[in-house]
Design an enzyme around this catalytic site. Structure first.
Site, PDB file in Angstrom:
ATOM      1  N   PRO A   1      -2.684  -0.266 108.465  1.00  0.00           N
ATOM      2  CA  PRO A   1      -2.854   1.094 108.842  1.00  0.00           C
ATOM      3  C   PRO A   1      -1.695   2.023 108.316  1.00  0.00           C
ATOM      4  CG  PRO A   1      -2.729  -0.499 110.937  1.00  0.00           C
ATOM      5  CD  PRO A   1      -2.457  -1.121 109.555  1.00  0.00           C
ATOM      6  N   GLU A   2      -2.220   3.066 107.728  1.00  0.00           N
ATOM      7  CA  GLU A   2      -1.053   4.116 107.098  1.00  0.00           C
ATOM      8  C   GLU A   2      -1.215   5.298 108.130  1.00  0.00           C
ATOM      9  OE1 GLU A   2      -0.902   4.386 103.105  1.00  0.00           O
ATOM     10  OE2 GLU A   2      -1.609   2.417 102.654  1.00  0.00           O
TER      11      GLU A   2
ATOM     12  N   ARG B   1      -2.126 -10.977 112.915  1.00  0.00           N
ATOM     13  CA  ARG B   1      -0.787 -11.643 112.233  1.00  0.00           C
ATOM     14  C   ARG B   1       0.330 -11.509 113.090  1.00  0.00           C
ATOM     15  NH1 ARG B   1      -1.011 -10.889 106.779  1.00  0.00           N
ATOM     16  NH2 ARG B   1       1.222 -11.845 106.648  1.00  0.00           N
TER      17      ARG B   1
END
Ligand SMILES: [Zn+2]
Length: 292
Positions: free
Chosen positions: A2-3, A128
């Site tokens: 995500p940016e 993750r």
């Protein structure tokens, strides 16, 4: 990963879905998903009984302002909503905040559950496990607890961000411009995908040494940063990764990528094959003809 546009999309979704709702409790399924306080129980004790007043995005961080829930406020003599601190979230690589119901079967990678009234739940799912959550006590500033906030540069949509800021920050740097754009201490929120898109729109090669860029190029870069991010926000984030908004819907920026993920495909402007190189440790896409 995500940016800024994805985190902004999550932020807007959370404001629509969770605002004024009360957190009734929760469950920490993975202790290290909580960065502060040190124990999951203390985290849950901090947020329980609070209502979400407002979510904000800063860089790639999400920050919720917490108030005393309206039920609690009615009981208090002042009758005003009392500051109950904040809730911080960083999604990192694979974190997702899903707005769901308590009886929805647990995903394998569910890490933190926050229970709301009316059988609702905000569930933090993270494959993750790099994502983090913080409870910010009422007497503390968010940046004291979420220390990564201290290192952030300007917001690309703030008034402090202009071409002069970019010139001042970049004119002496000897690294590649791609590395400079990924540096959260210069502009907050740009990551690998949008850095490539921004450099294409600016006509600048990603491996150009930052100090060699002209004021005209930096002016183009400034314009491109805002345009590319705004376009992605308008489209609700990207489909490049497994990004999901809080209702589990993927964005739709993918169809309009200029270079990212388009190795060997024809440039949308000049038909030259898009190249992919490794730069600043990251996979980097560019058009060798349009960018020079
Ligand atoms: Zn081209």
């Amino acid at each position: 990963v995500p940016e800024l546009p994805e985190v902004e999309t999550v932020c807007r979704g959370l404001n629509q879905l969770t605002r004024d709702r009360e957190i009734e409790g929760g469950e920490v399924l993975l202790a290290r998903a909580i960065a502060y306080p040190l124990s999951g129980d203390s985290f849950l004790a901090g947020v329980t009984g609070c209502a979400i007043a407002q979510w904000q995005r800063r860089g790639k961080y999400l920050l919720a302002q917490l108030t005393q829930s309206s039920q609690g406020a009615l009981k208090s003599t002042e009758g005003i909503l009392k500051n109950r601190g904040g809730l911080g979230v960083h999604l990192r690589m694979t974190g997702q905040l899903l707005w769901t119901t308590k009886d929805t079967p647990l995903q394998k990678h569910a890490r933190v559950r926050l229970f709301f009234t009316e059988n609702r739940e905000l569930r933090f799912v993270d494959t993750r496990t790099f994502g983090k959550m913080w409870w910010i006590p009422p007497a503390r500033a968010p940046q004291e607890i979420v220390t990564g906030l201290q290192k952030l540069g300007v917001e690309p949509f703030s008034t402090e961000f202009d071409s002069d800021y970019l010139i001042q920050k970049l004119h002496k740097r000897q690294k590649s411009i791609k590395a400079a754009l990924l540096d959260q201490g210069i502009v907050a929120g740009l990551g690998n995908i949008y850095a490539d898109e921004v450099l294409f729109k600016s006509g600048i090669r990603p491996d150009a040494i930052t100090s060699t860029l002209t004021p005209v190029q930096l002016q183009r870069l400034y314009t491109a940063i805002r345009e590319v991010l705004q376009t992605a926000i308008d489209k609700g984030g990207t489909t490049f990764s497994d990004f999901l908004n809080p209702l589990g819907v993927n964005g739709n920026y993918g169809g309009v990528a200029w270079v990212y993920g388009r190795k060997n495909q024809p440039c949308r402007i000049c038909q030259t094959a898009i190249e992919r190189i490794k730069l600043a440790g990251r996979s980097t896409h560019y058009c060798p003809r349009c960018q020079n």
